[in-house]
Scaffold this active site. Sequence first.
Site, short mmCIF file in Angstrom:
data_model
loop_
_atom_site.label_atom_id
_atom_site.label_comp_id
_atom_site.label_asym_id
_atom_site.label_seq_id
_atom_site.Cartn_x
_atom_site.Cartn_y
_atom_site.Cartn_z
N THR A 1 47.70 9.32 56.86
CA THR A 1 48.48 10.32 57.62
C THR A 1 47.64 10.98 58.72
O THR A 1 48.15 11.30 59.80
CB THR A 1 49.04 11.40 56.68
OG1 THR A 1 47.98 11.87 55.83
CG2 THR A 1 50.14 10.83 55.79
N ASN B 1 114.30 3.17 65.04
CA ASN B 1 114.18 2.82 63.63
C ASN B 1 113.82 1.34 63.52
O ASN B 1 114.56 0.49 64.00
CB ASN B 1 115.50 3.11 62.92
CG ASN B 1 115.30 3.13 61.41
OD1 ASN B 1 114.64 2.24 60.85
ND2 ASN B 1 115.86 4.13 60.76
N LEU C 1 55.94 11.35 61.64
CA LEU C 1 55.21 10.18 61.13
C LEU C 1 56.22 9.20 60.53
O LEU C 1 56.97 9.54 59.63
CB LEU C 1 54.18 10.59 60.08
CG LEU C 1 53.15 11.62 60.53
CD1 LEU C 1 52.03 11.76 59.49
CD2 LEU C 1 52.55 11.28 61.89
N ARG D 1 59.03 -0.27 48.67
CA ARG D 1 59.89 -0.12 47.49
C ARG D 1 61.38 -0.11 47.82
O ARG D 1 62.23 -0.08 46.93
CB ARG D 1 59.51 1.15 46.72
CG ARG D 1 58.25 0.96 45.89
CD ARG D 1 57.81 2.25 45.26
NE ARG D 1 57.14 3.12 46.23
CZ ARG D 1 56.95 4.43 46.07
NH1 ARG D 1 57.38 5.02 44.98
NH2 ARG D 1 56.33 5.14 46.98
N ASN E 1 51.95 19.66 47.94
CA ASN E 1 52.03 19.56 49.39
C ASN E 1 53.26 18.75 49.79
O ASN E 1 53.45 17.63 49.32
CB ASN E 1 50.76 18.86 49.89
CG ASN E 1 50.80 18.58 51.38
OD1 ASN E 1 51.39 19.36 52.14
ND2 ASN E 1 50.17 17.49 51.79
N TYR F 1 100.90 -12.57 69.99
CA TYR F 1 99.78 -13.46 70.30
C TYR F 1 100.27 -14.88 70.24
O TYR F 1 100.87 -15.32 69.25
CB TYR F 1 98.70 -13.21 69.23
CG TYR F 1 97.40 -13.95 69.43
CD1 TYR F 1 96.74 -13.92 70.65
CD2 TYR F 1 96.83 -14.65 68.37
CE1 TYR F 1 95.53 -14.57 70.80
CE2 TYR F 1 95.61 -15.30 68.52
CZ TYR F 1 94.96 -15.26 69.75
OH TYR F 1 93.77 -15.90 69.91
N TYR G 1 58.18 14.06 58.79
CA TYR G 1 58.10 12.70 58.28
C TYR G 1 59.45 12.00 58.45
O TYR G 1 60.49 12.57 58.13
CB TYR G 1 57.69 12.72 56.80
CG TYR G 1 56.31 13.34 56.64
CD1 TYR G 1 55.17 12.53 56.62
CD2 TYR G 1 56.15 14.71 56.60
CE1 TYR G 1 53.90 13.10 56.55
CE2 TYR G 1 54.89 15.30 56.53
CZ TYR G 1 53.76 14.48 56.51
OH TYR G 1 52.51 15.03 56.45
N GLY G 2 59.39 10.77 58.93
CA GLY G 2 60.63 10.03 59.18
C GLY G 2 61.40 9.70 57.93
O GLY G 2 62.59 9.39 57.99
C1 UD1 Z 1 51.30 12.50 51.52
C2 UD1 Z 1 50.29 13.64 51.40
C3 UD1 Z 1 50.47 14.33 50.06
C4 UD1 Z 1 51.88 14.85 49.93
C5 UD1 Z 1 52.89 13.73 50.15
C6 UD1 Z 1 54.27 14.28 50.23
C7 UD1 Z 1 48.35 12.89 52.67
C8 UD1 Z 1 47.00 12.32 52.58
N1 UD1 Z 1 48.97 13.10 51.50
O1 UD1 Z 1 50.99 11.57 50.50
O2 UD1 Z 1 49.55 15.42 49.95
O3 UD1 Z 1 52.06 15.45 48.66
O4 UD1 Z 1 52.62 13.03 51.39
O5 UD1 Z 1 55.19 13.23 50.26
O6 UD1 Z 1 48.83 13.17 53.74
N2 UD1 Z 1 52.36 7.40 57.44
C9 UD1 Z 1 52.13 6.86 58.69
N3 UD1 Z 1 50.97 6.22 58.93
C10 UD1 Z 1 50.01 6.09 57.98
C11 UD1 Z 1 50.25 6.65 56.71
C12 UD1 Z 1 51.43 7.30 56.47
O7 UD1 Z 1 52.98 6.96 59.59
O8 UD1 Z 1 48.98 5.50 58.29
C13 UD1 Z 1 53.64 8.08 57.18
C14 UD1 Z 1 54.48 7.31 56.20
O9 UD1 Z 1 55.39 6.47 56.87
C15 UD1 Z 1 55.19 8.40 55.42
C16 UD1 Z 1 54.26 9.59 55.54
O10 UD1 Z 1 53.37 9.32 56.59
O11 UD1 Z 1 56.39 8.76 56.04
C17 UD1 Z 1 53.53 9.90 54.25
O12 UD1 Z 1 52.72 8.81 53.92
P1 UD1 Z 1 52.49 8.39 52.43
O13 UD1 Z 1 51.58 7.24 52.41
O14 UD1 Z 1 53.79 8.26 51.74
O15 UD1 Z 1 51.71 9.66 51.90
P2 UD1 Z 1 51.53 10.06 50.40
O16 UD1 Z 1 50.44 9.24 49.83
O17 UD1 Z 1 52.81 10.08 49.71
#
Ligand code: UD1
Length: 457
Positions: free
Chosen positions: A79, A376, A8, A15, A167, A386, A100-101
């Site tokens: 997510t 040397n 993802l 930020r 998580n 050049y 996660y990326g």
């Molecule tokens: C998520 C988890 C949370 C966990 C935390 C760990 C869910 C609902 N919650 O929360 O339980 O403790 O990660 O860091 O999953 N992303 C997408 N598309 C979206 C939304 C997110 O690609 O529509 C990617 C984001 O780029 C990111 C990752 O998913 O890399 C996590 O998304 P983020 O919004 O940071 O999740 P958290 O709210 O932190």
Amino acid sequence: MKITTIILAAGKGTRMCSAVPKILHNIANKPLLRHVYDMGNQLENNNIKIVYGHGAEVVRETLADLRTAWIEQKQQLGTGHAVQQVSDQIADDEVVLILYGDVPLLKLSTAKSLLANVSVQSMGLLTVDLKNPAGYGRIVRNDGGQVAKIVEEKDASEIEKQIHEVNTGIMAVYGSKLKKWLGQLTNNNAQNEYYLTDVIEMAVAEGVDVVTSQPDTVEEVLGVNNRIQLAQLERFYQLEQANYLMTQGVTLKDPLRFDLRGSIDRLGQDIEIDINVILEGNISIGNNVHIGSNTVIKNSIIGDHVEILANCVIEDAKVGQGSRIGPYARLRPETILAEEVHIGNFVEIKKSSVAFGSKINHLSYIGDATVGSQVNIGAGTITCNYDGANKFRTVIEDGAFIGSDTQLVAPVVVGKNATIGAGSTITKDAPENQLTLSRVQQVSLAGWQRPSKKQED
Ligand code: UD1
Ligand code: CA
């Protein structure tokens, strides 16, 4: 076991305060997303799919070489929604690993132990205990200690907020199960998002065991949301590399002041590296090499028994066995030094080869040159390679001696064992075994008077 890994990576990374998408920020000169991909790529039988969104074009351009399916998530609705975009590409009988990326440092061993917990009747969930769990989804367990569900911070009760097991978001689950649960997600929660974490409750309801495992170190599952976290993970990563090198027999004067931004292809024995050294790209270092402080070496091959003194910059170069470089030397691309060559302070070498035992010890520029053995080159020698439009080569044959402050105007050849008198500007070939010099004759004027200061009026 067939695996599909879904990374993802659609989030914006507000930020970071950056024009560059978060997942393209670097740790050790490598984009965060590439770290994740490279780890996933080490799993056998693995198909990688990346869900991307923000900075779509630049992300795909920068990482065009990845062998992956790119799936665009146009709107980031959570997510769960992100994983839904891949749903129709998931086979029933494979295992899906969610990564996660922006969580770049997960170890292969941790991913493997997570995957080992997956079967048709069980799924794997990576959790971690945090002193300060704020912001994370909490792992809610039943009286028997089994995972019951994950509750997001924003949806959590005061009691649930006390839970320190959180998580990581990283999980592994059977394809048929995941697809079914993805179809049942709703956005009925505090953030109106489709939470991937809701699949945990669905698994429990269906009698699928949620088996948790934890990483060896918390840094493996930390995400990058701002540049402070980026720096923290960079230092963690660098220290791990430093520790590894020390276990392989490298002496690091200070492991906290060492950076490797690439890989070491050959690592000799008894290498000693002083403080603030940066190694970049592909590096090879032979036995008994000493690298002085504040030196940067990029894409270079360093032979056995080489001594590199402080403050050198070496790029795309080859340094032969027993050579001594620096301090303050710069070896630019296509520099090839044979054995026992000495390159001293304030010497710049570019696109040149220097054969056995030759010395260029002080304040010189040698570019587009072929330097023979046992040559040397005196202080302040410059190859004028050049003319403002084209570059020309200088050839200095074996045993030549170039006096200090000489300009060699290329194209020019200095023959074998030739001597060039100091202060010469050499525009024509200098024959072998002869002294060549171009210098205004020195004169002394007898009876010459120094001017004296005029009387003021
Ligand atoms: C998520 C988890 C949370 C966990 C935390 C760990 C869910 C609902 N919650 O929360 O339980 O403790 O990660 O860091 O999953 N992303 C997408 N598309 C979206 C939304 C997110 O690609 O529509 C990617 C984001 O780029 C990111 C990752 O998913 O890399 C996590 O998304 P983020 O919004 O940071 O999740 P958290 O709210 O932190
Ligand atoms: Ca996050």
